[in-house]
Design a protein around this motif. Structure first.
Motif, PDB file in Angstrom:
ATOM      1  N   ALA A 134       0.440   0.338  -0.015  1.00 57.30           N
ATOM      2  CA  ALA A 134       0.127  -1.091  -0.067  1.00 57.30           C
ATOM      3  C   ALA A 134      -1.382  -1.299  -0.187  1.00 57.30           C
ATOM      4  CB  ALA A 134       0.670  -1.789   1.176  1.00 57.30           C
ATOM      5  N   LEU A 135      -2.170  -0.509   0.520  1.00 51.77           N
ATOM      6  CA  LEU A 135      -3.628  -0.591   0.436  1.00 51.77           C
ATOM      7  C   LEU A 135      -4.116  -0.195  -0.961  1.00 51.77           C
ATOM      8  CD1 LEU A 135      -6.338  -1.067   1.858  1.00 51.77           C
ATOM      9  CD2 LEU A 135      -6.265   1.330   2.568  1.00 51.77           C
ATOM     10  N   ASP A 172      -2.454  -0.446  -3.763  1.00 50.51           N
ATOM     11  CA  ASP A 172      -2.084  -1.537  -4.675  1.00 50.51           C
ATOM     12  C   ASP A 172      -3.047  -2.720  -4.529  1.00 50.51           C
ATOM     13  OD1 ASP A 172       0.044  -0.012  -5.554  1.00 50.51           O
ATOM     14  OD2 ASP A 172       1.511  -1.015  -4.258  1.00 50.51           O
ATOM     15  N   LYS A 173      -3.454  -2.998  -3.294  1.00 50.90           N
ATOM     16  CA  LYS A 173      -4.399  -4.087  -3.039  1.00 50.90           C
ATOM     17  C   LYS A 173      -5.741  -3.789  -3.690  1.00 50.90           C
ATOM     18  CE  LYS A 173      -6.383  -6.629   0.849  1.00 50.90           C
ATOM     19  NZ  LYS A 173      -6.444  -6.739   2.307  1.00 50.90           N
ATOM     20  N   LYS A 174      -6.211  -2.537  -3.603  1.00 54.97           N
ATOM     21  CA  LYS A 174      -7.477  -2.157  -4.225  1.00 54.97           C
ATOM     22  C   LYS A 174      -7.377  -2.230  -5.751  1.00 54.97           C
ATOM     23  CE  LYS A 174      -9.347   0.624  -0.498  1.00 54.97           C
ATOM     24  NZ  LYS A 174     -10.581  -0.104  -0.299  1.00 54.97           N
ATOM     25  N   LYS A 227      -5.448  -4.358  -7.453  1.00 53.22           N
ATOM     26  CA  LYS A 227      -5.477  -5.786  -7.789  1.00 53.22           C
ATOM     27  C   LYS A 227      -6.902  -6.323  -7.707  1.00 53.22           C
ATOM     28  CE  LYS A 227      -0.766  -6.769  -6.417  1.00 53.22           C
ATOM     29  NZ  LYS A 227       0.126  -7.407  -5.450  1.00 53.22           N
ATOM     30  N   LYS A 228      -7.664  -5.862  -6.714  1.00 54.37           N
ATOM     31  CA  LYS A 228      -9.052  -6.297  -6.571  1.00 54.37           C
ATOM     32  C   LYS A 228      -9.899  -5.809  -7.744  1.00 54.37           C
ATOM     33  CE  LYS A 228     -12.848  -6.427  -3.234  1.00 54.37           C
ATOM     34  NZ  LYS A 228     -13.849  -6.528  -4.224  1.00 54.37           N
TER      35      LYS A 228
END
Length: 71
Positions: free
Chosen positions: A29-30, A32-34, A36-37
């Motif tokens: 999840a982390l 994927d978040k990076k 997207k950022k």
């Protein structure tokens, strides 16, 4: 399994410089978040976060294509 998390520059740490430990699902999840950022910051038009199990720890990698080639 809970393991320490490493990125490009070394281990990820909290505010007190303790190494962060997470499950593989949390690390994904982390990642994927990076990814997207990376897209949101305009560094690429496509990015994907990967998690590698390196035995004693997890390693995060964000792969991009066409760096800086936003529409």
């Amino acid at each position: 399994m809970i393991k320490p998390v490493y990125g490009i520059g070394g281990p990820l740490t909290d505010a007190n410089f303790n190494i962060v430990k997470m499950s593989k699902k949390q690390v994904q999840a982390l990642a994927d978040k990076k990814a997207k950022k990376t897209i949101k910051d305009g560094l690429s038009d496509f990015a994907r976060g990967f998690v590698f199990d390196a035995g004693d720890y997890y390693r995060i990698s964000v792969c991009v294509t066409n760096p800086g080639a936003t529409s």
